[in-house]
Design a protein around this motif. Structure first.
Motif, PDB file in Angstrom:
ATOM      1  N   GLY A 151     -24.924  21.373 -20.149  1.00 23.79           N
ATOM      2  CA  GLY A 151     -25.570  22.305 -19.240  1.00 23.79           C
ATOM      3  C   GLY A 151     -25.380  21.951 -17.782  1.00 23.79           C
ATOM      4  N   ILE A 152     -24.344  21.199 -17.486  1.00 20.30           N
ATOM      5  CA  ILE A 152     -24.073  20.743 -16.114  1.00 20.30           C
ATOM      6  C   ILE A 152     -22.893  21.538 -15.545  1.00 20.30           C
ATOM      7  CG2 ILE A 152     -23.374  18.770 -14.699  1.00 20.30           C
ATOM      8  CD1 ILE A 152     -24.648  16.972 -16.879  1.00 20.30           C
ATOM      9  N   PRO A 153     -23.024  22.100 -14.345  1.00 26.70           N
ATOM     10  CA  PRO A 153     -21.911  22.844 -13.745  1.00 26.70           C
ATOM     11  C   PRO A 153     -20.672  21.961 -13.561  1.00 26.70           C
ATOM     12  CG  PRO A 153     -23.955  23.266 -12.554  1.00 26.70           C
ATOM     13  CD  PRO A 153     -24.244  22.130 -13.498  1.00 26.70           C
ATOM     14  N   TYR A 154     -19.504  22.546 -13.844  1.00 28.06           N
ATOM     15  CA  TYR A 154     -18.237  21.826 -13.742  1.00 28.06           C
ATOM     16  C   TYR A 154     -17.333  22.578 -12.768  1.00 28.06           C
ATOM     17  CZ  TYR A 154     -14.001  19.356 -15.335  1.00 28.06           C
ATOM     18  OH  TYR A 154     -12.855  18.598 -15.406  1.00 28.06           O
ATOM     19  N   TYR A 155     -16.802  21.858 -11.799  1.00 31.52           N
ATOM     20  CA  TYR A 155     -15.928  22.464 -10.801  1.00 31.52           C
ATOM     21  C   TYR A 155     -14.553  21.799 -10.871  1.00 31.52           C
ATOM     22  CZ  TYR A 155     -20.289  24.262  -8.822  1.00 31.52           C
ATOM     23  OH  TYR A 155     -21.490  24.891  -8.649  1.00 31.52           O
ATOM     24  N   HIS A 156     -13.540  22.609 -11.132  1.00 36.24           N
ATOM     25  CA  HIS A 156     -12.175  22.112 -11.135  1.00 36.24           C
ATOM     26  C   HIS A 156     -11.558  22.409  -9.773  1.00 36.24           C
ATOM     27  CE1 HIS A 156      -7.742  22.795 -12.371  1.00 36.24           C
ATOM     28  NE2 HIS A 156      -7.915  21.562 -11.947  1.00 36.24           N
ATOM     29  N   ILE A 157     -11.304  21.346  -9.009  1.00 35.40           N
ATOM     30  CA  ILE A 157     -10.703  21.488  -7.680  1.00 35.40           C
ATOM     31  C   ILE A 157      -9.436  20.643  -7.655  1.00 35.40           C
ATOM     32  CG2 ILE A 157     -11.035  21.181  -5.192  1.00 35.40           C
ATOM     33  CD1 ILE A 157     -14.051  21.401  -5.660  1.00 35.40           C
ATOM     34  N   PRO A 158      -8.266  21.264  -7.881  1.00 39.33           N
ATOM     35  CA  PRO A 158      -7.014  20.497  -7.929  1.00 39.33           C
ATOM     36  C   PRO A 158      -6.740  19.797  -6.594  1.00 39.33           C
ATOM     37  CG  PRO A 158      -6.728  22.731  -8.779  1.00 39.33           C
ATOM     38  CD  PRO A 158      -8.068  22.690  -8.121  1.00 39.33           C
ATOM     39  N   VAL A 159      -6.085  18.643  -6.700  1.00 35.99           N
ATOM     40  CA  VAL A 159      -5.732  17.869  -5.510  1.00 35.99           C
ATOM     41  C   VAL A 159      -4.266  17.463  -5.615  1.00 35.99           C
ATOM     42  CG1 VAL A 159      -6.203  15.821  -4.116  1.00 35.99           C
ATOM     43  CG2 VAL A 159      -8.086  16.953  -5.330  1.00 35.99           C
ATOM     44  N   THR A 160      -3.496  17.798  -4.585  1.00 36.36           N
ATOM     45  CA  THR A 160      -2.133  17.301  -4.457  1.00 36.36           C
ATOM     46  C   THR A 160      -1.993  16.702  -3.061  1.00 36.36           C
ATOM     47  OG1 THR A 160      -1.209  19.344  -3.533  1.00 36.36           O
ATOM     48  CG2 THR A 160      -1.321  19.173  -5.945  1.00 36.36           C
ATOM     49  N   ALA A 161      -0.873  16.036  -2.832  1.00 32.98           N
ATOM     50  CA  ALA A 161      -0.649  15.445  -1.509  1.00 32.98           C
ATOM     51  C   ALA A 161      -0.680  16.512  -0.422  1.00 32.98           C
ATOM     52  CB  ALA A 161       0.685  14.709  -1.502  1.00 32.98           C
ATOM     53  N   ASP A 162      -0.207  17.696  -0.756  1.00 36.99           N
ATOM     54  CA  ASP A 162      -0.146  18.767   0.241  1.00 36.99           C
ATOM     55  C   ASP A 162      -1.479  19.489   0.419  1.00 36.99           C
ATOM     56  OD1 ASP A 162       2.549  18.257   0.671  1.00 36.99           O
ATOM     57  OD2 ASP A 162       3.186  19.658  -0.898  1.00 36.99           O
ATOM     58  N   THR A 163      -2.329  19.446  -0.603  1.00 34.97           N
ATOM     59  CA  THR A 163      -3.584  20.217  -0.557  1.00 34.97           C
ATOM     60  C   THR A 163      -4.823  19.341  -0.442  1.00 34.97           C
ATOM     61  OG1 THR A 163      -3.854  20.232  -2.978  1.00 34.97           O
ATOM     62  CG2 THR A 163      -2.519  22.003  -1.985  1.00 34.97           C
TER      63      THR A 163
END
Length: 299
Positions: A151-163
């Motif tokens: 029941g915990i919110p999950y946030y997918h925030i991709p990370v690359t060297a450029d972003t």
């Protein structure tokens, strides 16, 4: 319907309703304990726990953690803070006062390894972690199916060297002021100085070596190459110095020449889980004082 026992969550909440925690650090001198105790006595408070430590008794620093109960605490805490400022000014104190009933909110950052995250989730579900897990943020989608049943919110925030800069902007937007601390549970990204400034001494990282040995990447491979006989893990606050922030907790286990890198990783995962869980629990229970690049931990 589940009824709480005398030792269950309900009783614990009742006990914590009027309990406060005070952390104090100041230059050491006579009369500090007497002044704080007298102040609380005159307020009608009952001290239930007190731990103190003097760093270098000859002109050094004094640290103390006090837990006390005070009737109608929620209605009196702001006046108590205002009145205590006079004592604090006299002794040049750096101090904080928190209510035990107000659970700290944490955000967990994770990448692809689940062991440190799972340990925190298990402790939280069992009621052994006195905090609210407000969210889990990851640079990969892998942990979403594991987290959402809690029941915990999950946030997918991709990370690359450029972003990376944009990803951190998004992370700050999601986290904002909604949490009291951030836990890097094997989050395999270096956090920027600008991000750290938002949460000074409130970002806890687990590093998979016994710091200061083997900083940076692939510490188990580094340890194997050196033929070490002890490996460990370190939980520390994050600073701009890579793996160089104030150490909260460490633990070790013996290994031998027969253990390869994968063996070290397997053994190390167990140490990492325990060390991180301890550090997070101590933080949310206001048991840690940071002084320069060290910690005083009243555990």
């Amino acid at each position: 319907m589940v009824l709480a026992s005398n030792n269950g969550p309900l009783r614990k909440d009742i006990e914590m309703k009027n309990r406060a925690r005070m952390l104090i650090s100041c230059p050491d001198q006579p009369g500090i304990v007497a002044a704080v105790s007298q102040f609380l006595f005159e307020y009608g408070a009952n001290i239930v726990q007190s731990d103190q430590y003097t760093m270098d008794p000859e002109g050094g620093m004094f640290f103390i953690r006090i837990e006390f109960d005070l009737e109608e605490l929620a209605n009196r805490v702001e006046q108590l803070r205002a009145d205590f400022s006079g004592v604090a000014d006299k002794f040049k104190m750096d101090w904080s006062l928190s209510l035990a009933s107000q659970k700290k909110r944490i955000a967990i950052f994770v990448s692809k390894e689940d062991h440190a995250l799972l340990e925190l989730l298990w402790h939280w579900r069992a009621g052994d972690l006195n905090a609210d897990i407000a969210m889990v943020i990851s640079n990969h989608p892998d942990m979403q199916s594991l987290v959402e049943p809690f029941g915990i919110p999950y946030y997918h925030i991709p990370v690359t060297a450029d972003t990376k800069a944009e990803a951190e902007r998004r992370q700050l937007e999601v986290v904002g002021d909604k949490v009291d601390a951030i836990v890097l549970a094997r989050y395999m990204q270096i956090v920027s100085p600008s991000f750290i400034k938002h949460y000074a001494n409130r970002i806890i990282n687990i590093h998979h070596s016994f710091l200061p040995a083997f900083v940076g990447g692939k510490p188990y491979a580094q340890a194997h190459n050196r033929g070490v006989k002890i490996i460990g893990a370190t939980a520390h606050y994050v600073t701009e110095e890579l793996d160089g922030g104030p150490i909260i907790e460490q633990d070790v286990q013996r290994v031998s020449h027969r253990d390869n890198v994968e063996d070290l990783k397997r053994i190390g995962r167990h140490i990492e889980r325990i060390v991180l869980a301890r550090a997070v629990a101590w933080h949310v229970e206001d048991r840690i004082i940071v002084h320069n690049n060290k910690t005083v931990v009243f555990n």
